[in-house]
Write a protein that holds these residues in place. Structure first.
Motif, PDB file in Angstrom:
ATOM      1  N   MET A   1       0.854  -1.176   0.000  1.00 64.06           N
ATOM      2  CA  MET A   1       0.000   0.000   0.000  1.00 64.06           C
ATOM      3  C   MET A   1       0.896   1.234   0.000  1.00 64.06           C
ATOM      4  O   MET A   1       1.832   1.343   0.779  1.00 64.06           O
ATOM      5  N   ALA A   2       0.594   2.141  -0.870  1.00 66.75           N
ATOM      6  CA  ALA A   2       1.365   3.380  -0.998  1.00 66.75           C
ATOM      7  C   ALA A   2       0.965   4.360   0.101  1.00 66.75           C
ATOM      8  O   ALA A   2       0.013   4.153   0.830  1.00 66.75           O
ATOM      9  N   SER A   3       1.712   5.441   0.182  1.00 66.77           N
ATOM     10  CA  SER A   3       1.420   6.484   1.157  1.00 66.77           C
ATOM     11  C   SER A   3       1.331   7.812   0.424  1.00 66.77           C
ATOM     12  O   SER A   3       1.651   7.902  -0.748  1.00 66.77           O
TER      13      SER A   3
ATOM     14  N   ARG B   1      -4.171   5.655 -10.009  1.00 70.77           N
ATOM     15  CA  ARG B   1      -4.188   4.709 -11.124  1.00 70.77           C
ATOM     16  C   ARG B   1      -3.192   5.166 -12.188  1.00 70.77           C
ATOM     17  O   ARG B   1      -2.983   6.347 -12.391  1.00 70.77           O
ATOM     18  N   ARG B   2      -2.631   4.214 -12.848  1.00 71.51           N
ATOM     19  CA  ARG B   2      -1.772   4.522 -13.986  1.00 71.51           C
ATOM     20  C   ARG B   2      -2.664   4.899 -15.158  1.00 71.51           C
ATOM     21  O   ARG B   2      -3.784   4.416 -15.289  1.00 71.51           O
ATOM     22  N   ASP B   3      -2.169   5.763 -16.014  1.00 72.43           N
ATOM     23  CA  ASP B   3      -2.958   6.206 -17.155  1.00 72.43           C
ATOM     24  C   ASP B   3      -2.734   5.308 -18.371  1.00 72.43           C
ATOM     25  O   ASP B   3      -2.552   5.776 -19.477  1.00 72.43           O
ATOM     26  N   ASP B   4      -2.739   4.013 -18.127  1.00 75.61           N
ATOM     27  CA  ASP B   4      -2.549   3.050 -19.214  1.00 75.61           C
ATOM     28  C   ASP B   4      -3.750   3.047 -20.139  1.00 75.61           C
ATOM     29  O   ASP B   4      -4.898   3.072 -19.701  1.00 75.61           O
TER      30      ASP B   4
ATOM     31  N   ASP C   1      -0.100  -1.785 -26.172  1.00 73.54           N
ATOM     32  CA  ASP C   1       0.719  -2.658 -25.344  1.00 73.54           C
ATOM     33  C   ASP C   1       1.783  -1.777 -24.687  1.00 73.54           C
ATOM     34  O   ASP C   1       2.742  -1.361 -25.341  1.00 73.54           O
ATOM     35  N   VAL C   2       1.621  -1.473 -23.398  1.00 75.79           N
ATOM     36  CA  VAL C   2       2.498  -0.542 -22.684  1.00 75.79           C
ATOM     37  C   VAL C   2       3.545  -1.314 -21.908  1.00 75.79           C
ATOM     38  O   VAL C   2       3.238  -2.259 -21.183  1.00 75.79           O
ATOM     39  N   LYS C   3       4.797  -0.896 -22.072  1.00 74.18           N
ATOM     40  CA  LYS C   3       5.896  -1.447 -21.289  1.00 74.18           C
ATOM     41  C   LYS C   3       6.603  -0.267 -20.647  1.00 74.18           C
ATOM     42  O   LYS C   3       7.119   0.615 -21.347  1.00 74.18           O
ATOM     43  N   TYR C   4       6.615  -0.230 -19.330  1.00 71.99           N
ATOM     44  CA  TYR C   4       7.267   0.874 -18.631  1.00 71.99           C
ATOM     45  C   TYR C   4       8.776   0.659 -18.641  1.00 71.99           C
ATOM     46  O   TYR C   4       9.262  -0.408 -18.305  1.00 71.99           O
ATOM     47  N   VAL C   5       9.497   1.687 -19.025  1.00 72.04           N
ATOM     48  CA  VAL C   5      10.944   1.686 -18.953  1.00 72.04           C
ATOM     49  C   VAL C   5      11.366   2.112 -17.549  1.00 72.04           C
ATOM     50  O   VAL C   5      12.301   1.589 -16.969  1.00 72.04           O
ATOM     51  N   ARG C   6      10.622   3.069 -16.974  1.00 69.74           N
ATOM     52  CA  ARG C   6      10.847   3.526 -15.607  1.00 69.74           C
ATOM     53  C   ARG C   6       9.514   4.003 -15.055  1.00 69.74           C
ATOM     54  O   ARG C   6       8.816   4.753 -15.708  1.00 69.74           O
ATOM     55  N   ALA C   7       9.176   3.583 -13.857  1.00 65.88           N
ATOM     56  CA  ALA C   7       7.932   4.009 -13.199  1.00 65.88           C
ATOM     57  C   ALA C   7       8.292   4.477 -11.799  1.00 65.88           C
ATOM     58  O   ALA C   7       8.503   3.665 -10.904  1.00 65.88           O
ATOM     59  N   GLU C   8       8.370   5.803 -11.614  1.00 58.53           N
ATOM     60  CA  GLU C   8       8.735   6.365 -10.321  1.00 58.53           C
ATOM     61  C   GLU C   8       7.546   6.911  -9.556  1.00 58.53           C
ATOM     62  O   GLU C   8       7.615   7.067  -8.350  1.00 58.53           O
ATOM     63  N   ARG C   9       6.480   7.256 -10.273  1.00 56.68           N
ATOM     64  CA  ARG C   9       5.307   7.792  -9.582  1.00 56.68           C
ATOM     65  C   ARG C   9       4.542   6.634  -8.943  1.00 56.68           C
ATOM     66  O   ARG C   9       4.265   5.634  -9.601  1.00 56.68           O
ATOM     67  N   PRO C  10       4.222   6.776  -7.663  1.00 60.87           N
ATOM     68  CA  PRO C  10       3.531   5.672  -6.992  1.00 60.87           C
ATOM     69  C   PRO C  10       2.123   5.465  -7.547  1.00 60.87           C
ATOM     70  O   PRO C  10       1.450   6.416  -7.934  1.00 60.87           O
ATOM     71  N   ALA C  11       1.726   4.230  -7.609  1.00 57.71           N
ATOM     72  CA  ALA C  11       0.373   3.882  -8.036  1.00 57.71           C
ATOM     73  C   ALA C  11      -0.172   2.862  -7.051  1.00 57.71           C
ATOM     74  O   ALA C  11       0.565   2.177  -6.361  1.00 57.71           O
TER      75      ALA C  11
END
Length: 122
Positions: free
Chosen positions: A1-3, A46-49, A54-64
């Motif tokens: 769970m994120a904060s 939520r992620r804005d997918d 077909d989405v592949k994240y190279v880097r995901a720093e924002r919490p979801a």
């Protein structure tokens, strides 16, 4: 769970909670009072997918994901007057204080000047 980050301020008449909720719709944020003493702020980022690509994240720093914060409220919190507003990615929750009781003031009586009549019971 994120904060989520929250600032808590105390003013003479209220407590102010300011939470960072960027990109979250007002309908996705909940503000609740639990057990008559706990302020709970929760929601879900939520992620804005786009499901059509077909989405592949190279880097995901924002919490979801889901987030939740709980705060014990002091005994002088007026739970009936809690209000919340969300604008520009900031949720502000205002918890008013119950005013303290008026300090005790002794009563003063005016005493007229006169003669005291005293009878001696036999």
């Amino acid at each position: 769970m994120a904060s989520t980050s929250v600032d808590v301020k105390e003013l003479p008449a209220s407590y102010i909670f300011v939470a960072d909720v960027p990109g979250i719709k007002n309908s996705e944020v909940k503000v609740q009072i639990e057990n008559d003493s706990i302020l709970k702020i929760s929601g879900e980022r939520r992620r804005d997918d786009n499901p059509t690509f077909d989405v592949k994240y190279v880097r995901a720093e924002r919490p979801a994901g889901k987030f939740m914060r709980k705060f014990n409220l002091p005994s002088n919190a007026n739970l009936e007057g809690v209000s919340a507003a969300c604008q520009d990615g900031q949720l502000t929750v205002v918890v008013p204080k119950i005013p303290p009781p008026a300090p005790y003031k002794p009563r003063t009586f005016d005493i007229p000047i006169g003669t005291l009549v005293y009878t001696n019971p036999k």
